[in-house]
Scaffold this active site. Structure first.
Site, PDB file in Angstrom:
ATOM      1  N   ARG A 294      -3.533  -0.674   5.222  1.00 26.32           N
ATOM      2  CA  ARG A 294      -4.125  -1.710   4.381  1.00 26.32           C
ATOM      3  C   ARG A 294      -3.223  -2.907   4.136  1.00 26.32           C
ATOM      4  O   ARG A 294      -3.634  -4.061   4.348  1.00 26.32           O
ATOM      5  CB  ARG A 294      -4.547  -1.094   3.039  1.00 26.32           C
ATOM      6  CG  ARG A 294      -5.644  -0.059   3.160  1.00 26.32           C
ATOM      7  CD  ARG A 294      -5.829   0.727   1.861  1.00 26.32           C
ATOM      8  NE  ARG A 294      -4.682   1.600   1.590  1.00 26.32           N
ATOM      9  CZ  ARG A 294      -4.544   2.309   0.476  1.00 26.32           C
ATOM     10  NH1 ARG A 294      -5.461   2.217  -0.469  1.00 26.32           N
ATOM     11  NH2 ARG A 294      -3.498   3.100   0.315  1.00 26.32           N
TER      12      ARG A 294
ATOM     13  N   CYS B  98       0.867  -1.180   0.000  1.00 25.22           N
ATOM     14  CA  CYS B  98       0.000   0.000   0.000  1.00 25.22           C
ATOM     15  C   CYS B  98       0.907   1.233   0.000  1.00 25.22           C
ATOM     16  O   CYS B  98       2.071   1.137  -0.401  1.00 25.22           O
ATOM     17  CB  CYS B  98      -0.990  -0.009   1.169  1.00 25.22           C
ATOM     18  SG  CYS B  98      -0.259   0.183   2.808  1.00 25.22           S
TER      19      CYS B  98
ATOM     20  N   ASP C  77     -12.350 -25.566 -10.627  1.00 23.97           N
ATOM     21  CA  ASP C  77     -11.347 -26.585 -10.327  1.00 23.97           C
ATOM     22  C   ASP C  77     -10.828 -27.230 -11.607  1.00 23.97           C
ATOM     23  O   ASP C  77      -9.635 -27.534 -11.722  1.00 23.97           O
ATOM     24  CB  ASP C  77     -11.946 -27.670  -9.420  1.00 23.97           C
ATOM     25  CG  ASP C  77     -12.200 -27.158  -8.014  1.00 23.97           C
ATOM     26  OD1 ASP C  77     -11.787 -26.020  -7.698  1.00 23.97           O
ATOM     27  OD2 ASP C  77     -12.818 -27.898  -7.218  1.00 23.97           O
TER      28      ASP C  77
END
Length: 229
Positions: free
Chosen positions: A41, A35, A145
């Site tokens: 953050r 950040c 998947d």
């Protein structure tokens, strides 16, 4: 932002957990969150990832593009992190983003598009593995998947193939609009309400990233079982 004398980087990892039963799969994935000041953050994202991923398989760090080097997380950020189960928030000290940190990361997660760009500027080859946190979470939530297993079972382990699949899917997954949806709101110097709102963005995205790696772990086990039969 005014910077101070750099200090040693702090790693946020939990006590080691059992290694993956397949030595060829038990690689270490290095994740770097970025950040601006490295006090709100990116440390929260790193701490949440470290607390929810296998410390034997993941090495999580954070850094700032204009880091308040040596500073702690503000009190609101520490309180939120503690409420979310992070035990080490008070230990964090801000560090600056370096070319070395970028070059050694397998996955780079910026909190804003500008952080992603900065990583690529420091190390151009990083452009393929640099995303915003919200961008990466969005892409992995769209990958099935079957798609993760679709690349041939070559010498690459499933984790590496999966990260490569995310890169390949970057242009195939529908973009979020507007572009601001790719950025986590910066709460620094703002109200507790903004800290809470920003943390919800981070926590939700981290949950999607953790779920992605959980799926990979299960698929790795399935792949191993198939190979040993």
């Amino acid at each position: 932002m005014k910077t101070k004398t750099p200090i040693r980087k702090t790693h946020f990892v939990q006590p080691p957990k059992p290694a993956h039963p397949n030595p060829e799969v038990a690689m270490t994935i290095r994740i770097l969150t970025i950040c601006t000041g490295n006090v709100c953050r990116s440390p929260l994202a790193a701490q949440l990832l470290a607390s929810r991923l296998d410390a034997g398989l993941f090495d999580i760090d954070s850094a700032g593009t204009a880091a308040l080097i040596g500073d702690r997380m503000p009190d609101p950020a520490q309180h939120i992190a503690a409420r979310l189960g992070v035990r080490s928030a008070a230990e964090h000290r801000a560090v600056a983003l370096t070319p070395e940190a970028v070059s050694t990361a397998d996955l780079i997660l910026g909190m804003e598009r500008s952080h992603r760009r900065m990583a690529a500027q420091l190390h151009p080859s990083a452009v393929r593995r640099a995303f915003t946190l919200l961008e990466f979470a969005h892409i992995v939530s769209e990958i099935s998947d079957d798609r993760l297993l679709s690349r041939g079972r070559d010498a690459l382990d499933l984790e590496t193939r999966a990260l490569d699949t995310v890169t390949r899917m970057r242009g195939a997954v529908a973009r979020m609009a507007p572009d601001l949806l790719y950025d986590v709101e910066d709460p620094y110097g703002r109200s507790v309400k903004v800290y809470e709102r920003s943390a919800r963005q981070v926590e939700h995205a981290v949950a999607q990233v953790v779920e992605f790696f959980r799926r990979i772990s299960e698929l790795s086990d399935l792949e191993l079982d198939t190979q040993t039969r």
